[in-house]
Motif scaffolding. Structure first.
Motif, PDB file in Angstrom:
ATOM      1  N   ASP A  94       1.022  -0.979  -0.007  1.00  0.00           N
ATOM      2  CA  ASP A  94       0.063   0.012  -0.032  1.00  0.00           C
ATOM      3  C   ASP A  94       1.123   1.606  -0.492  1.00  0.00           C
ATOM      4  O   ASP A  94       1.690   1.367   0.354  1.00  0.00           O
ATOM      5  N   THR A  95       0.067   1.955  -0.271  1.00  0.00           N
ATOM      6  CA  THR A  95       0.882   3.270  -0.648  1.00  0.00           C
ATOM      7  C   THR A  95       1.266   4.247   0.885  1.00  0.00           C
ATOM      8  O   THR A  95       2.548   4.649   0.625  1.00  0.00           O
ATOM      9  N   GLU A  96       1.277   3.915   1.613  1.00  0.00           N
ATOM     10  CA  GLU A  96       1.440   4.390   2.911  1.00  0.00           C
ATOM     11  C   GLU A  96       2.248   3.423   3.456  1.00  0.00           C
ATOM     12  O   GLU A  96       2.254   3.797   4.841  1.00  0.00           O
ATOM     13  N   ALA A  97       2.335   2.418   3.401  1.00  0.00           N
ATOM     14  CA  ALA A  97       2.745   1.444   4.279  1.00  0.00           C
ATOM     15  C   ALA A  97       3.982   1.622   4.391  1.00  0.00           C
ATOM     16  O   ALA A  97       4.886   1.990   3.993  1.00  0.00           O
TER      17      ALA A  97
END
Lengths: 256, 324, 724
Positions: A12-15
């Motif tokens: 995920d982009t925010e990982a």
């Protein structure tokens, strides 16, 4: 119409992306894996095309066992079947080898149009779609924001600096999807449930008869240099402060 | 044995783009280290005269295919031509620009040449005679050092990162027959729509200048628009500004508006409530202009100015005009 | 012939002959039988319609509690009185009629059986009471007519247009004329009785008596004839009234008490969880058949009183939603559909599935417009104030479930929110690993570090991620530490509570989130939980038990009020300025937590608390509930601005809240109204912590909040705190 959508499972982009101490890759623990957002645009466009012209959508993906979730996500959105290329030799493979695996799998099925994301947000290579097109010897339209398919041809809009190219190509072809192409749908619950029963072929490199010899290799991964803390530009003179910000944007951030 | 550091020069409308000189300079540096020559592939219609310019930046030989078929960039014609001349001359390293067209061309070439490529590189070096290319991955959260075992070793160079240094070399023109005809072009350019507005959609924009509640009224957005024009940016707005009817809904950035991730986000008169941050915090660089020093946007900003935006924004425009 | 032989009525043995001058017993019986038959047929037909559509649902358990509801809501009209003026109007008619019917029954008994006490002072008092209540009904009808046709309050309509029907007029006319003709009969009777028969006690029937005084000049025989005519008119109106009941709004005389009896005995705001995702073929409510019979029956109990609409934040802010309209539209649709379905069921051969024609209109999207559907904030004002116990919100959520789960057709911004909740377990999509970073400097231990604590502090998404919410979480944690409360947090193991997913129709996502949390909490053996967000509080307290998560759940204002009462929180500072408390719907109406937040505030020295016009159970929503927090509000006025105006109207300097959603909404409202200089929105935890006076100038806001005062120094924290 036989439509193929290639998808990749990415963090995920925010990982939180942490490089392993030996620099050989990233720590995968605790990462939420999702479908590459650009691939999602591709899947959505594939589904829209199917809804318009009829036919079926096959999703193809290369990756470890967990990749099945991402294939199921595409099936839940409405794709008919999946091909999962699962071979340890292909995990974290370079673009050419990945595209070669995809090409081998796609050659075995009928296809009129193939969708890929314009790049994956993990490796950020942006090559697979074009290499795939070359290996299948079909034309490509990359980084597409608008697509129209009909009468055996595809018309695609590709923004370039300061202009838009309207590309026209015969089918079959590869389209790589850019943000703006569409708004991917949210899978319905019956879709999610049905996806569990849709057929997914699992294949390895041997079954596809491909070489897994890499063409490029990540020798080492390093964390990015610590980003400097935010700066407040002090001073009384607005013109001086503004000039300083513009200077920093050009020289330090290199974004203008 | 592969030899030489090559670039594919990028021209548009008969003029070389700046990134071509960056490519040339970077190639020159690598070639000097390897004791090799720098070659450049130049495609176009009526572009032969551009070769000396490449020479100025360190190119020894310019392989030119000057033909009407190259007047307009097409993947099919360009990739076939470059692949042919590369295969014939077997360079060790091939560099292209990570520009919109460079990405398209280089990726297709990877397929044609059955090799590997490091995309969007920010640093190049030679280690043990091999190219090591450093590039951001995971949206810049890590960097990877890439080596290519295929041949040639390809890399895309991010524009505006590598310096363009003059280093005059011969720039000798070597014409080659690309063997490409219009019939080979399967994906044709049907039309070029010049984007007169210069406006890119928010979600695709590389630079966004956004105005919020601090703008005080719709009439004040002209200063935001002027700055955006100079920077080639798209104008955005916070929910407050949209709700107040100052800007259309399509301009709204945030949780309930558009989620954007430009390289640069300039927030003017936006306090930075979480609903707004959720829509723009993945921007690579954030500039905040706000007169309230406690505005949460400053905690996220790379560069902040605590001052009246009506004084600062016009000055930003003035300063930007000087360098753009 | 009449029972009870002819009496001689004199002073001391006052009375009257029932059915005086109207010896039409048999004819009357015949007419009554016809009226009753029409009534019975109507009711039977309705009964069939009630049974035609709807899933099964048991609403007959726990008779004791149901009778209690019937007595308080039905007999004592508790909820109608919450609105005094229309409450009195209805009470006049309701109680008046109730007594008159009782009186009529006594009359009838006297006539048929004979009542030994139906004379003398009993008779006199009886006459007087009948008179008073007859007058009450008449007064009630006059008020009703005045309200409906002259005053025209908005709630007796929709968006400024009255929704009066012919039925309304007929019913009011019927009731009014029953009373008027009744009085006229009485007047004519008394005219003869008093003047001819010497009934000197006639003035006990004071209305009829007064009217009889106006009849002078009419011959007594003429009066007797007129009396007969009037008696017949009265009788026909009464019988017509009875026959008309099942065919008109009068049906509510039956359906409303029935609905009160069958009211939900579940916790307030209860939503039935979807049980079987794997096997069910459809989810949520897409057509009438997906409602339970009781949900449909609700619309039969509705009298269009508009109390729901009167406090509906969506309606009042100009959005198309009106709870009343939703119920009425469903009723109209059901009345179109039910006969068709019934006919198909009857036509189907034994043991075969009936062939039911497809509805012509989509229920979700056409009957109920999608803008209506998505405007609901789930504030529960409508349910709380519906006098006949209609449950509007579960219907709306059910239809949302259909749009989200079945059709995946809903606002793109809500899709984003759901994706964020799926991927990072918070609505903003901030990296899940950053959840624990709200206050590393406080050293609050996670349960993973030390599970031997009394309370779990469930911080929630707002307290964990939102810079504004973090300040509340920090204040609360400091108070708890100071008061010596033993507590821990889950850190990065905590997840989104799922309330917004549930109320926005994404039950599937909600259950995944809830089960993930329950697994973690139960894994640590958590028993007691403190929530700082009423949405999490409500979900954990009432909805998590469905999935095996049984905890004692407290909202922080409950804990604070308790700690103050125990003397574990003491105040060193006094505060100035006028405070008002904004009730969060999920605290107040959902959980009856009204007093604890106020008690906590009132305990603070110098704190001056003023109530807004709409408070307690009538509190006005901030606009963020029911997943509205994550959606555009582009129709009408912003609800939070309206609420802010209500605070401005009482000159409040501080809007105290107990909910991070409300906090955001009120803070935004203050900005929208350009009152930042004079007003502030603060959580009660912040107000309490500040008044405890422990933290003076030395303390700074939590790290990363304020911009550095000096340009770059070594000591500065990096842009993002690295996680532990």
């Amino acid at each position: 119409m036989n439509i193929v959508a290639c998808v990749k499972q990415v963090p995920d982009t925010e990982a939180l992306i942490k490089v392993k101490p030996d620099g050989s890759g990233i720590e995968e623990g605790g990462i939420k894996w999702v479908m590459n957002p650009y691939d999602e645009f591709g899947v959505e466009e594939a589904l829209k095309l199917k809804e318009k012209l009829g036919g079926e959508v096959t999703v193809v993906s290369v990756g470890p066992a967990r990749t099945m979730e991402t294939i199921r996500t595409a099936l839940a959105m409405g794709a008919e079947k999946g091909i999962h290329i699962d071979d340890p030799a292909l995990y974290n493979a370079d673009a050419y080898t990945t595209a070669n695996a995809l090409a081998a799998a796609i050659k075995e099925i009928p296809y009129d149009i193939i969708f890929c994301g314009q790049r994956a947000i993990d490796g950020d290579m942006g090559q697979v779609g074009s290499i795939l097109a070359e290996l299948l010897d079909i034309p490509q339209c990359t980084i597409v924001t608008k697509l129209d398919v009909g009468d055996g041809k595809a018309t695609a809009v590709k923004p370039i600096e300061g202009a838009q190219l309207v590309l026209e190509t015969s089918l079959p072809c590869v389209i790589t999807a850019q943000k703006g192409l569409n708004e991917p749908r949210y899978a319905s619950l019956p879709g999610i449930m049905k996806a569990k029963k849709k057929p997914v072929d699992v294949k390895n490199a041997a079954a596809l008869g491909i070489s897994v010899e890499p063409k490029a290799k990540i020798e080492k991964m390093t964390p990015p240099p610590a980003r400097p803390p935010g700066k407040i530009i002090e001073g009384e003179d607005p013109a001086a402060k503004a000039a300083e910000v513009i200077r920093l944007l050009r020289e330090e951030a290199k974004v203008i | 044995m592969s030899k030489g550091v090559w670039i594919v020069a990028e021209q548009r409308d008969g003029a070389l783009r700046k990134v071509s000189f960056e490519l040339a300079s970077a190639a020159r540096k690598l070639a000097d280290e390897l004791g090799d020559e720098v070659g450049a592939v130049l495609l176009g219609a009526g572009v032969e005269g551009l070769a000396p310019e490449l020479g100025k930046y360190g190119v020894d030989k310019v392989y030119v295919a000057d033909d009407a078929v190259f007047a307009q960039y097409t993947t099919d014609a360009y990739a076939a031509a470059v692949a042919k001349v590369v295969k014939e001359n077997d360079p060790a390293i091939l560099l292209l620009a990570a520009s919109v067209l460079g990405k398209d061309l280089s990726s297709r070439l990877v397929g044609k040449l059955a090799t590997g490529m490091a995309s969007d590189c920010v640093e190049l070096k030679i280690e043990g005679g091999k190219l090591i290319a450093k590039r951001p991955m995971y949206a810049g959260k890590t960097f990877g050092e890439v080596s290519v075992s295929g041949s040639p070793q390809m890399a895309q160079l991010r524009p505006n990162v590598f310096p363009a240094n003059e280093n005059a070399k011969a720039g000798e023109v070597v014409k080659f027959d690309a063997g490409v005809s219009a019939a080979d072009i399967k994906a044709k350019v049907a039309e070029v729509q010049q984007d007169t507005s210069g406006k890119v959609d928010l979600t695709e924009a590389e630079i966004i200048v956004s105005g919020g509640r601090g703008m005080k009224g719709p009439e004040n957005y002209n200063i935001i628009e002027e700055l955006a024009d100079v920077l080639g940016a798209t104008v955005g707005a916070s929910r407050a500004a949209v709700d107040a009817g100052w800007r259309p809904q399509s301009d709204q950035v945030g949780q309930t508006g558009k989620v954007v991730s430009p390289n640069l986000y300039i927030a003017c008169g936006i306090s930075g409530a979480i609903q707004h941050l959720a829509g723009m915090s993945s921007s690579k660089y954030i500039v905040a202009v706000n007169k309230d020093p406690d505005a949460p946007i400053f905690a996220k900003a790379d560069y902040g100015i605590v001052d009246d935006l009506f004084k600062i924004v016009p000055e930003l425009t003035t300063a930007a005009k000087k360098i753009m | 012939m009449a029972h009870g032989a002819k009496h001689v009525y004199t002073v001391g043995n006052e009375g009257r002959e029932v059915f005086w001058n109207a010896p039409y017993e048999l004819i009357l019986f015949a007419f009554t039988a016809v009226a009753m038959a029409i009534f019975a047929y109507g009711l039977y037909r309705r009964w069939q319609l009630w049974k035609a559509i709807g899933k099964p649902e048991d609403r007959t358990d726990n008779a004791g509690a149901r009778i209690q509801s019937l007595i308080s809501n039905g007999l004592f009209q508790i909820k109608t009185f919450r609105d005094v003026y229309p409450g009195i109007m209805h009470a006049l008619i309701f109680f008046g009629f109730f007594v008159l019917i009782f009186g009529a029954a006594i009359d009838a008994t006297q006539f048929h059986i004979g009542l030994p006490f139906f004379h003398g002072s009993f008779y006199l008092w009886f006459s007087l009471i009948m008179e008073i209540f007859g007058l009450a009904v008449l007064l009630g009808v006059v008020i009703a007519v005045y309200r409906r046709y002259i005053e025209k309050p908005d709630r007796l309509g929709y968006m400024g247009t009255p929704d009066n029907t012919a039925d309304d007029a007929i019913v009011l006319t019927l009731i009014g004329s029953i009373i008027v003709t009744g009085f006229l009969i009485e007047a004519l009777r008394l005219y003869v009785n008093v003047n001819v028969d010497g009934f000197t006690w006639g003035m006990w029937s004071f209305v009829g008596y007064a009217l009889s005084k106006t009849l002078t000049g009419i011959g007594y025989d003429t009066a007797r004839v007129l009396h007969k005519w009037m008696w017949w008119i009265h009788t026909f109106i009464v019988l017509g009234f009875i026959a008309y009941i099942p065919w008109s709004r009068l049906l509510h005389i039956i359906t409303s008490p029935a609905n009160q009896y069958m009211m939900s005995l579940k916790p307030k705001g209860y939503l039935e969880p979807i049980g079987d995702f794997e096997t069910a073929e459809s989810f949520g409510v897409g057509q009438l058949e997906d409602f339970t019979w009781k949900q449909i029956f609700d619309s039969e109990a509705c009298t269009r009183c508009g109390r729901c609409q009167d406090g509906c934040p969506a309606y009042l802010s100009g959005k198309p939603l009106s709870p009343k309209k939703v119920i009425q539209d469903l009723k109209t649709y059901w009345l179109e559909r039910a006969p068709v379905v019934l006919a198909a069921q009857k036509a189907a051969p034994e043991g075969e599935e009936p062939q039911i024609p497809e509805p012509e209109k989509l229920m979700v999207g056409e009957v109920i417009d999608l803008h209506e559907l998505w405007a609901c904030t789930n504030c529960m004002y409508c349910i709380e104030h519906c006098p006949v116990c209609i449950e509007h919100v579960p219907k709306i959520v059910g239809m949302r479930q259909y749009k989200v789960l079945m059709e995946a057709d809903f606002a793109p911004e809500l899709q984003l929110t759901y994706r964020n909740m799926e991927n990072n377990s918070n609505p903003w999509g901030i990296g899940a690993h950053l959840r624990q970073d709200w206050a590393p400097e406080l050293g609050v231990k996670t349960l993973a570090e030390d599970a031997n604590v009394e309370y779990l502090f469930y911080v929630g998404c707002s307290g964990s991620f939102d810079d504004r919410g973090k300040k509340v979480a920090v204040a609360l944690a400091k108070i708890l530490k100071e008061a010596g409360v033993s507590f821990g947090v889950l850190g990065a193991e905590e997840g989104c509570c799922g309330d917004s997913a549930m109320r926005g129709g994404n039950e599937y996502l909600y259950q995944i989130l809830a089960q993930t949390n329950i697994e973690v909490m139960s894994g640590y053996g958590v028993k007691k939980i403190i929530c700082m967000c009423p949405h999490g509080y409500n979900a954990l307290k009432k909805d998590y038990p469905h999935f095996g998560g049984n905890y004692e759940v407290y909202h922080h204002t409950e804990i604070l009020a308790d700690l103050i009462a125990q003397g574990r929180i003491t105040f060193k500072k006094s505060v100035e300025g006028l405070f008002t408390y904004h009730d969060s719907c999920f605290l107040g109406r959902y959980n009856d937590v009204y007093d604890q937040p106020r008690n906590a505030l009132k305990a603070i020295p110098g704190l001056n608390l003023v109530e807004m016009d709409r408070s307690y159970a009538k509190s006005f929503c901030c606009g963020a509930g029911g997943a509205r927090m994550w959606m555009e509000e582009d129709i009408g006025e912003r609800i939070n601005d309206m609420r802010t105006d209500q605070a401005i109207a009482v000159n409040a300097g501080t809007i105290a809240v107990g909910c991070p959603f409300c906090l955001t909404m009120m803070a935004d409202g203050i900005k929208d109204r350009e009152k930042e200089e004079s007003m502030d929105a603060l959580d009660i935890a912040e107000i309490v912590w500040n008044a405890m006076g422990i933290e003076e100038a030395a303390e700074e806001a939590p790290s990363g909040e304020a911009p550095p005062a000096e340009e770059t120094s070594e000591a500065e924290a990096p842009k993002e705190e690295p996680s532990e």
